[in-house]
Design an enzyme around this catalytic site. Structure first.
Site, PDB file in Angstrom:
ATOM      1  N   GLU A  78      14.207  36.649  22.301  1.00  0.00           N
ATOM      2  CA  GLU A  78      14.474  36.470  20.884  1.00  0.00           C
ATOM      3  C   GLU A  78      13.461  37.191  20.013  1.00  0.00           C
ATOM      4  O   GLU A  78      12.303  37.340  20.385  1.00  0.00           O
ATOM      5  CB  GLU A  78      14.453  34.980  20.541  1.00  0.00           C
ATOM      6  N   ASP A 102      13.066  23.522  16.956  1.00  0.00           N
ATOM      7  CA  ASP A 102      12.602  24.679  17.708  1.00  0.00           C
ATOM      8  C   ASP A 102      11.122  24.897  17.365  1.00  0.00           C
ATOM      9  O   ASP A 102      10.539  24.178  16.562  1.00  0.00           O
ATOM     10  CB  ASP A 102      13.441  25.909  17.363  1.00  0.00           C
TER      11      ASP A 102
END
Length: 818
Positions: free
Chosen positions: A515, A318
């Site tokens: 997020e 990520d």
């Protein structure tokens, strides 16, 4: 500690060092405990393996290292690829073609082709680029694309075939703009709805993800054969491996504290089904398992994923997640590759990471055999994706598929199947033909709010109806349906009316987030405006229907009580007409479509309730998992308790988790005037001498950069509140900041008339520091704590460049007294 003085002569301590991270116990998976998946043979047929092996022999070590590194288009130019043999690019959530966040499909394709062309002109082994994008609810970075309901709504639909068709439509729209890979679907099983990514999960139970993942992978990729993906299909990426939905307190990038059995039973979710369906890539999670980051956990990335699960595609990290591993930075991390990560996502750190990874391979810190293994996996996926084919797929440039009538109809079907009816007392729904309908609420005519996060930008803020000219807002859908049924509809965001309507539909809910910035402390739906509107309409004798937009179940008992009917609409996307399909009856008075959605997340009875997952001991929700009324199966909902459970007072946050916490707003001011930043990612005063921007801090986009060319100030302001009780509790105003350039100027911070020196003199550039001042000390310096409209203000005497990351009230860590 360092001391500094208040203007009134009162001293106070500044805490200038960030607290060190505390590592928890490591966790090691035992492969023998894990179930097996039948890894598809199509990923490793003899022809593909022979081609990959031959290519690998011809590649230099520099070219091999390049394949393992992915850069973001905002931080690289096509000409860079003439020098650096990178293997992949991504367009992150806030990146657009040539820096244009709202670039159209033509620009997207031009950009992809420019990078591809540059890569092809570099001497040496010709390995095509792979281009990834976060198409998590349709091609959501693209203005004008079809946006489907987020996963939380699709989970409520309980329809695997719908998921397959959505995957196919998404692939077509992405492929048309030249990208060949999506970072999705998310297979998280959110267990704490305070997590800001809750809406990216299908359900609080893993069962729905297990049923959905095969069809979604097939929709995106098609059925793998011994050749490559069929025309118009793209590579998928199951994410985020593993347990990102199980972190403690629902914190993003947090820690899952639990045993291996629960890790398998709940959080393995649909990964086994994804591998069986041939998913080509898997993204490792930012999060940890008992303190050990997944990006560096060899027992999971290698022993389990390559062992019993049999995955033969490649793993990708990520956003700079490798930089969070012990002993690593975002520009250097041998640990991640040695643990089993095949491709680093290094959006802005790619150049330094390339140089360091190359050096680590040459020194043997990363074994050549491990590098070859990673590159083999990447090349294998590129073959299967069709990147080595001489001609690009015919789907590329086929812009007529973007927001096509077929895709819009599919999205509309998904909206109506995702709606969950929580209450319908008195049979106010369906809305009768010929009725005069008042449509109220600021969200009614806002496609951006209905689409939520991951819409044009990462956090989804700033998207408007103009970004989706072929889309339809909830208001527009209700208007058209009412007219078709012989009635009428009037839009009145504040609920005002002259002629009394037969019924009012009030559309409201959460504003967009994604997020990290979406993490919350409790599940209370705090805005008071919608409740006041519902009560005002009720007082005037107008029946009301509440349409609630949210990325998670929230405590809304007062709003449910105030409405005659209450619909959980989640984040429906660009086709608001799907709401009207179910709410408004046809000309014959019969429902055009019934409610079929059932809760895939339990609805809370209080805002601080736990546990709240089906099957847990003590499970006692307001509305249980699987609940959902319909026209065929109605029921009366009794008056609900209106005690949220949230304690008054306590710690207050102003800037946290990458967002300005409502109701506060940020403004800049200098000699040229003032500017309110609002939800903007960038802002400047009229003269341009003071600038504000969202930047990466210790986490992605967690910081707020402030650059003052001369004297200026930044203020958080809002409706006056009393902080007297907080002062009596011994709380302090605390700010976490980083000096970004050396300065001889000073800066002070505080609230109201109270201010203290921040302590920039002699401060280290680039180091995070924390400063605080007790509220009681600020009161002594002249702050009126009984009516605080500016809970934070920072003023500079001259040129200053710094980044703020966290501003809050917290228990004072300084000695008592000022």
């Amino acid at each position: 500690m360092v001391r500094f003085e208040l203007a009134a002569g009162v001293c106070v301590a500044a805490i200038l060092a960030a607290a060190p991270a505390v590592a928890g116990p490591s966790s090691q998976a035992q492969p023998a405990n894990w179930p097996k998946a039948a890894s598809p043979k199509a990923l490793s047929d003899a022809k593909t393996e022979a081609f990959v092996a031959d290519l690998l022999k011809r590649m230099t070590v520099e070219e091999k290292v390049g394949q393992t590194i992915q850069a973001d288009i905002s931080y690289i130019k096509p000409e860079d690829l003439l020098t650096y043999p990178l293997g992949s690019l991504l367009a992150g959530g806030s990146s657009g073609p040539f820096g244009d966040e709202r670039g159209d499909a033509v620009k997207w394709l031009e950009m992809v082709r420019a990078f591809r062309q540059a890569a092809s002109e570099r001497p040496g082994a010709r390995v095509p680029l792979m281009f990834g994008i976060d198409a998590v609810h349709g091609h959501n970075n693209l203005v004008g694309a079809t946006l489907f309901p987020h996963n939380i709504g699709l989970g409520a639909a309980h329809d695997p075939d719908l998921i397959r068709r959505i995957g196919r439509a998404t692939a077509l729209e992405v492929a048309a703009t030249g990208a060949d890979w999506t970072f999705g679907p998310t297979l998280a099983v959110p267990r704490d709805d305070r997590w800001g990514r809750t809406y990216e999960g299908y359900a609080e139970s893993p069962d729905i993800a297990r049923r959905y993942e095969g069809p979604m992978t097939e929709g995106l990729q098609g059925k793998l054969t011994n050749g490559h993906l069929a025309n118009g299909h793209i590579a998928g990426s199951a994410k985020h491996f593993l347990a990102d939905g199980g972190t403690e307190a629902g914190l993003d990038q947090g820690d899952y504290k639990g045993g291996e059995r629960e890790l398998i039973d709940i959080h393995l979710s649909g990964y086994r089904e994804a591998i069986d369906a041939g998913v080509l890539t898997i993204m490792a999670s930012f999060s940890s398992w008992n303190g050990e980051k997944h990006t560096g956990n060899k027992s999971l990335l290698t022993d389990v994923l390559r062992g019993p699960l049999g995955f033969t595609g490649f793993t990708v990290g990520d956003w700079n997640a490798h930089g969070q591993l012990p002993g690593c930075t975002k520009e250097s991390c041998a640990l991640a590759m040695n643990a089993g990560l095949d491709m680093y996502m290094a959006p802005d750190s790619w150049k330094g990471l390339y140089a360091n990874t190359l050096a680590q391979v040459k020194s043997g810190e990363i074994p050549m055999a491990r590098l070859d293994q990673a590159v083999t996996r990447i090349l294998r996926v590129k073959v299967k994706t069709g990147l080595f084919e001489a001609q690009r797929p015919a789907a590329e440039g086929d812009f007529k598929v973007i927001a096509s009538p077929e895709h819009r109809a599919l999205a509309r079907e998904a909206v109506r199947k995702s709606l969950v009816l929580l209450k319908n007392n008195g049979g106010v729904l369906p809305l009768k033909p010929g009725a005069k309908i008042l449509v109220a609420g600021t969200a009614a005519d806002d496609i951006g709010q209905a689409s939520g996060g991951w819409t044009i930008s990462w956090q989804g803020t700033g998207a408007t109806n103009a970004d989706f000219k072929q889309g339809q807002s909830i208001w527009a859908g209700l208007r058209d349906a009412a007219t078709a049924a012989g009635g009428s509809a009037v839009l009145s965001p504040d609920g005002a009316f002259t002629d009394k309507p037969a019924v009012a539909v009030v559309v409201f809910g959460e504003t967009p987030y994604a997020e990290f910035q979406g993490d919350v402390d409790n599940l209370d739906f705090a805005p008071e405006g919608p409740l006041a509107l519902l009560r005002a309409l009720k007082a005037k004798g107008v029946p009301t229907v509440a349409v609630f937009l949210s990325g998670r179940p929230l405590w809304t008992n007062p709003e449910i009580n105030a409405a005659d009917a209450f619909v959980a609409a989640w984040l429906p996307g660009t086709e608001g007409g799907g709401v009207a399909d179910v709410l408004v009856a046809g000309p014959d008075g019969k429902p055009r479509h019934d409610f079929t959605g059932k809760l895939s997340f339990s609805w809370p009875k209080t805002a601080v309730q736990g546990p709240l997952n089906v099957g847990q001991a003590g499970y006692d929700p307001q509305f249980a998992y699987g609940y959902g009324l319909s026209y065929k199966q109605p029921a009366q909902v009794s008056q609900l308790a209106e005690v949220s459970g949230v304690l008054a007072g306590g710690v207050e946050r102003f800037l946290a988790d990458g967002r300005i916490i409502p109701p506060w707003s940020l403004s800049l001011k200098d000699a040229s005037g003032a500017v309110r930043a609002g939800q903007s990612r960038q802002a400047a005063t009229p003269g341009g001498g003071s600038r504000y921007a969202v930047v990466d801090g210790s986490a992605q986009e967690s910081g707020r950069s402030l650059v003052f060319a001369g004297p200026g100030s930044v203020t958080l302001s809002g409706k006056p509140v009393s902080l007297t009780a907080q002062a009596q509790q011994g709380l302090a105003l605390r700010v976490r900041y980083r000096l970004d350039a050396a300065t001889s100027s000073t800066a002070s911070f505080g609230l109201g008339a109270g201010a203290v020196d921040l302590g920039l003199a002699g401060a280290s550039v680039g180091a995070w520091k924390t400063a605080e001042v007790a509220l009681a000390c600020l009161a002594k310096a002249g702050a009126d704590l009984a009516a605080v409209s500016e809970p934070f203000k920072l003023s500079t005497t001259g040129a200053v460049s710094l980044t703020l990351e966290d501003i809050r009230l917290a228990p004072a860590q300084q000695p008592k007294g000022c």
